[in-house]
Design a protein around this motif. Structure first.
Motif, PDB file in Angstrom:
ATOM      1  N   GLN A  19       0.833  -1.182   0.000  1.00 60.01           N
ATOM      2  CA  GLN A  19       0.000   0.000   0.000  1.00 60.01           C
ATOM      3  C   GLN A  19       0.874   1.240   0.000  1.00 60.01           C
ATOM      4  OE1 GLN A  19      -3.406   0.075  -0.240  1.00 60.01           O
ATOM      5  NE2 GLN A  19      -3.169  -2.113  -0.588  1.00 60.01           N
ATOM      6  N   ILE A  20       0.869   1.945  -1.114  1.00 61.95           N
ATOM      7  CA  ILE A  20       1.606   3.203  -1.193  1.00 61.95           C
ATOM      8  C   ILE A  20       0.850   4.291  -0.435  1.00 61.95           C
ATOM      9  CG2 ILE A  20       2.552   4.925  -2.780  1.00 61.95           C
ATOM     10  CD1 ILE A  20       3.823   2.173  -2.972  1.00 61.95           C
ATOM     11  N   GLU A  21      -0.481   4.216  -0.469  1.00 67.22           N
ATOM     12  CA  GLU A  21      -1.302   5.238   0.144  1.00 67.22           C
ATOM     13  C   GLU A  21      -1.298   5.084   1.665  1.00 67.22           C
ATOM     14  OE1 GLU A  21      -2.561   7.603  -1.610  1.00 67.22           O
ATOM     15  OE2 GLU A  21      -2.049   6.704  -3.545  1.00 67.22           O
ATOM     16  N   ALA A  22      -1.294   6.172   2.347  1.00 65.79           N
ATOM     17  CA  ALA A  22      -1.418   6.164   3.799  1.00 65.79           C
ATOM     18  C   ALA A  22      -2.743   6.808   4.179  1.00 65.79           C
ATOM     19  CB  ALA A  22      -0.262   6.942   4.428  1.00 65.79           C
ATOM     20  N   ASN A  23      -3.323   6.354   5.281  1.00 70.08           N
ATOM     21  CA  ASN A  23      -4.612   6.891   5.705  1.00 70.08           C
ATOM     22  C   ASN A  23      -4.503   8.361   6.076  1.00 70.08           C
ATOM     23  OD1 ASN A  23      -5.936   4.427   5.379  1.00 70.08           O
ATOM     24  ND2 ASN A  23      -5.314   3.716   7.416  1.00 70.08           N
ATOM     25  N   ASN A  24      -3.441   8.728   6.753  1.00 70.36           N
ATOM     26  CA  ASN A  24      -3.240  10.116   7.160  1.00 70.36           C
ATOM     27  C   ASN A  24      -1.984  10.651   6.501  1.00 70.36           C
ATOM     28  OD1 ASN A  24      -5.484  10.159   9.035  1.00 70.36           O
ATOM     29  ND2 ASN A  24      -4.242   8.809  10.329  1.00 70.36           N
ATOM     30  N   GLN A  25      -2.169  11.623   5.630  1.00 74.03           N
ATOM     31  CA  GLN A  25      -1.027  12.172   4.916  1.00 74.03           C
ATOM     32  C   GLN A  25      -0.206  13.050   5.849  1.00 74.03           C
ATOM     33  OE1 GLN A  25      -0.144  11.297   1.999  1.00 74.03           O
ATOM     34  NE2 GLN A  25      -1.955  10.085   1.536  1.00 74.03           N
ATOM     35  N   PRO A  26       1.120  12.972   5.773  1.00 69.22           N
ATOM     36  CA  PRO A  26       1.959  13.884   6.552  1.00 69.22           C
ATOM     37  C   PRO A  26       1.760  15.313   6.071  1.00 69.22           C
ATOM     38  CG  PRO A  26       3.277  12.601   5.007  1.00 69.22           C
ATOM     39  CD  PRO A  26       1.900  12.025   4.972  1.00 69.22           C
ATOM     40  N   PRO A  27       2.075  16.298   6.894  1.00 71.40           N
ATOM     41  CA  PRO A  27       1.772  17.695   6.537  1.00 71.40           C
ATOM     42  C   PRO A  27       2.574  18.234   5.359  1.00 71.40           C
ATOM     43  CG  PRO A  27       3.069  17.564   8.554  1.00 71.40           C
ATOM     44  CD  PRO A  27       2.653  16.174   8.232  1.00 71.40           C
ATOM     45  N   ASN A  28       3.666  17.565   5.000  1.00 70.60           N
ATOM     46  CA  ASN A  28       4.466  18.042   3.869  1.00 70.60           C
ATOM     47  C   ASN A  28       4.067  17.380   2.550  1.00 70.60           C
ATOM     48  OD1 ASN A  28       5.495  15.535   4.677  1.00 70.60           O
ATOM     49  ND2 ASN A  28       7.529  15.990   3.869  1.00 70.60           N
ATOM     50  N   ILE A  29       2.937  16.675   2.537  1.00 64.76           N
ATOM     51  CA  ILE A  29       2.450  16.014   1.335  1.00 64.76           C
ATOM     52  C   ILE A  29       1.087  16.571   0.952  1.00 64.76           C
ATOM     53  CG2 ILE A  29       1.543  13.834   0.408  1.00 64.76           C
ATOM     54  CD1 ILE A  29       4.499  13.766   0.384  1.00 64.76           C
ATOM     55  N   TYR A  30       0.947  16.938  -0.310  1.00 66.31           N
ATOM     56  CA  TYR A  30      -0.344  17.345  -0.858  1.00 66.31           C
ATOM     57  C   TYR A  30      -0.757  16.340  -1.920  1.00 66.31           C
ATOM     58  CZ  TYR A  30      -3.951  19.879  -3.401  1.00 66.31           C
ATOM     59  OH  TYR A  30      -5.130  20.229  -4.015  1.00 66.31           O
ATOM     60  N   VAL A  31      -1.985  15.839  -1.832  1.00 69.72           N
ATOM     61  CA  VAL A  31      -2.509  14.898  -2.813  1.00 69.72           C
ATOM     62  C   VAL A  31      -3.301  15.674  -3.852  1.00 69.72           C
ATOM     63  CG1 VAL A  31      -3.912  12.841  -3.206  1.00 69.72           C
ATOM     64  CG2 VAL A  31      -2.631  13.077  -1.073  1.00 69.72           C
ATOM     65  N   VAL A  32      -2.882  15.577  -5.097  1.00 66.41           N
ATOM     66  CA  VAL A  32      -3.518  16.328  -6.185  1.00 66.41           C
ATOM     67  C   VAL A  32      -4.973  15.896  -6.345  1.00 66.41           C
ATOM     68  CG1 VAL A  32      -3.445  16.819  -8.659  1.00 66.41           C
ATOM     69  CG2 VAL A  32      -1.304  16.592  -7.361  1.00 66.41           C
ATOM     70  N   GLN A  33      -5.842  16.889  -6.476  1.00 68.45           N
ATOM     71  CA  GLN A  33      -7.270  16.658  -6.646  1.00 68.45           C
ATOM     72  C   GLN A  33      -7.672  16.853  -8.110  1.00 68.45           C
ATOM     73  OE1 GLN A  33      -9.051  15.738  -3.687  1.00 68.45           O
ATOM     74  NE2 GLN A  33      -6.886  15.663  -3.068  1.00 68.45           N
ATOM     75  N   GLN A  34      -8.876  16.361  -8.439  1.00 68.78           N
ATOM     76  CA  GLN A  34      -9.405  16.591  -9.777  1.00 68.78           C
ATOM     77  C   GLN A  34      -9.475  18.094 -10.046  1.00 68.78           C
ATOM     78  OE1 GLN A  34     -10.097  14.625 -12.228  1.00 68.78           O
ATOM     79  NE2 GLN A  34     -10.124  12.588 -11.289  1.00 68.78           N
ATOM     80  N   ASN A  35      -9.111  18.474 -11.264  1.00 69.17           N
ATOM     81  CA  ASN A  35      -9.145  19.871 -11.716  1.00 69.17           C
ATOM     82  C   ASN A  35      -8.041  20.731 -11.094  1.00 69.17           C
ATOM     83  OD1 ASN A  35     -11.504  19.357 -13.285  1.00 69.17           O
ATOM     84  ND2 ASN A  35     -12.764  19.611 -11.438  1.00 69.17           N
ATOM     85  N   ASP A  36      -7.127  20.126 -10.334  1.00 62.99           N
ATOM     86  CA  ASP A  36      -5.971  20.875  -9.848  1.00 62.99           C
ATOM     87  C   ASP A  36      -5.043  21.215 -11.005  1.00 62.99           C
ATOM     88  OD1 ASP A  36      -6.115  21.493  -7.178  1.00 62.99           O
ATOM     89  OD2 ASP A  36      -5.252  19.605  -6.491  1.00 62.99           O
ATOM     90  N   SER A  37      -4.282  22.267 -10.825  1.00 62.87           N
ATOM     91  CA  SER A  37      -3.250  22.634 -11.794  1.00 62.87           C
ATOM     92  C   SER A  37      -2.018  23.071 -11.023  1.00 62.87           C
ATOM     93  CB  SER A  37      -3.728  23.785 -12.691  1.00 62.87           C
ATOM     94  OG  SER A  37      -3.906  24.971 -11.925  1.00 62.87           O
ATOM     95  N   LEU A  38      -0.889  23.074 -11.699  1.00 66.16           N
ATOM     96  CA  LEU A  38       0.332  23.514 -11.034  1.00 66.16           C
ATOM     97  C   LEU A  38       0.233  24.955 -10.527  1.00 66.16           C
ATOM     98  CD1 LEU A  38       3.093  21.878 -13.272  1.00 66.16           C
ATOM     99  CD2 LEU A  38       2.599  21.357 -10.876  1.00 66.16           C
ATOM    100  N   PRO A  39      -0.280  25.898 -11.339  1.00 66.64           N
ATOM    101  CA  PRO A  39      -0.402  27.266 -10.815  1.00 66.64           C
ATOM    102  C   PRO A  39      -1.310  27.355  -9.583  1.00 66.64           C
ATOM    103  CG  PRO A  39      -0.563  27.282 -13.205  1.00 66.64           C
ATOM    104  CD  PRO A  39      -0.597  25.849 -12.779  1.00 66.64           C
TER     105      PRO A  39
END
Length: 327
Positions: A19-39
């Motif tokens: 399992q690469i995914e963790a239930n609770n993401q550490p604070p230095n990780i952002y999980v990209v959401q639908q419709n996200d963009s780099l800007p």
């Protein structure tokens, strides 16, 4: 050795899927959401798009939903913590933390608020150069949108060890990219990954792009291509310990990422594919029908028997080691 291989196979097979995914993401990780963009993400964390790309080894101007990104955050110092401990935990360095927070010494105090900026990756154009451990962390953050069920092992033949100077990784990558585009007429450098004699790992062709090359579309469609820099035919380059360890480590990390059990169906040698028809012939190809790639002395040979005896057990052991270290 055969019994050991069988036991390792069942150990890996019976364990729950990695399992690469963790239930609770550490604070230095952002999980990209639908419709996200780099800007949009860069604005959210008050950094530039270029900083975001360099921090995360992003090769294009797009991100995929589910992809994980290292981002800055504010951290409250706990009693007894040091700069080195905080930096190691959150993929930064003491120097970066001191610079960002205008600290003149390494002294910290409980309750102190620090902005933690992740360190940037070493990039040149689309090429990302990493240690094998950095590659594993980068890989597990990626969201690969195509199916991958085959890891290809190649050797470059040329360039070989005599062309590697210890600090010319990007020069060699750019030369290969130019040759593949201009001479071979491929749309990019053919391989996804290159592993160097010093154990450094480069990702050039994005993992979401199937590799190109003479192994053919059947193997390429769902494949990840690894070019191991050197000529590993008998009597030529003697593989360094660092490169050997990196090949095993990278292959194991890929197998975990894509939930693959090492076998002739999941980790393949170029030698097992017919040069013209592109069909898989395994050990039955005549010398003029197949290439020796990844070398007649690659982990003891380029046959399926050699792969089963010399490479797959090492990959299985490393898979378990990586799995245990990340749980």
């Amino acid at each position: 050795m055969k019994l050991r291989y069988i036991l390792l196979f069942f150990i890996i097979f019976l364990l729950p899927s990695f399992q690469i995914e963790a239930n609770n993401q550490p604070p230095n990780i952002y999980v990209v959401q639908q419709n996200d963009s780099l800007p949009r993400i860069a604005e959210k964390y008050r950094i530039s798009v270029e900083e975001l790309k360099l921090t995360n080894g992003i090769q294009r101007d797009t991100v995929n939903a589910g992809q994980k990104l290292w981002v800055p955050f504010t951290y409250e110092v706990m009693h007894g913590e040091t700069l080195a401990e905080i930096a190691a935990k959150y993929r930064s360095t003491p120097e970066i933390i001191k610079q960002v927070n205008h600290l003149t010494s390494n002294q910290l105090y409980p309750g102190q608020l620090l902005k933690i900026m992740p360190k940037q990756m070493v990039m040149n154009g689309q090429h990302i150069l990493m240690t094998k451990e950095e590659f594993k962390d980068w890989l597990f953050n990626q969201q690969v949108t195509r199916e991958v069920n085959l890891i290809q092992q190649h050797h470059t033949w040329k360039p070989s060890y005599r062309h590697f100077k210890g600090n010319n990784h990007f020069q060699l990558l750019n030369s290969m990219q130019q040759f593949h585009r201009q001479t071979m007429k491929w749309n990019n450098i053919a391989q996804n990954i290159t592993i160097f004699p010093d154990g450094r790992v480069a990702v050039s062709r994005p993992l979401n792009d199937a590799p190109e090359g003479t192994i053919g579309p059947i193997a390429n469609r769902n494949g990840i291509a690894i070019e191991n820099l050197g000529d590993f035919d008998i009597g030529q380059d003697q593989m360094t310990k660092e490169q050997k360890e990196a090949i095993v480590y990278v292959t194991a990390a890929l197998a975990l990422k894509f939930d693959l059990v090492p076998s002739i169906d999941t980790i393949t040698y170029h030698h097992w594919w017919h040069y013209k028809t592109k069909e898989r012939v395994l050990d039955h190809g005549k010398s003029y029908e197949v290439k020796s790639c990844p070398g007649t002395n690659f982990f003891g040979g380029n046959s399926t028997k050699s792969a089963k005896k010399n490479l797959y057990p090492l990959v299985l052991e490393k898979m378990k080691e990586i799995r245990d270290s990340t749980q």
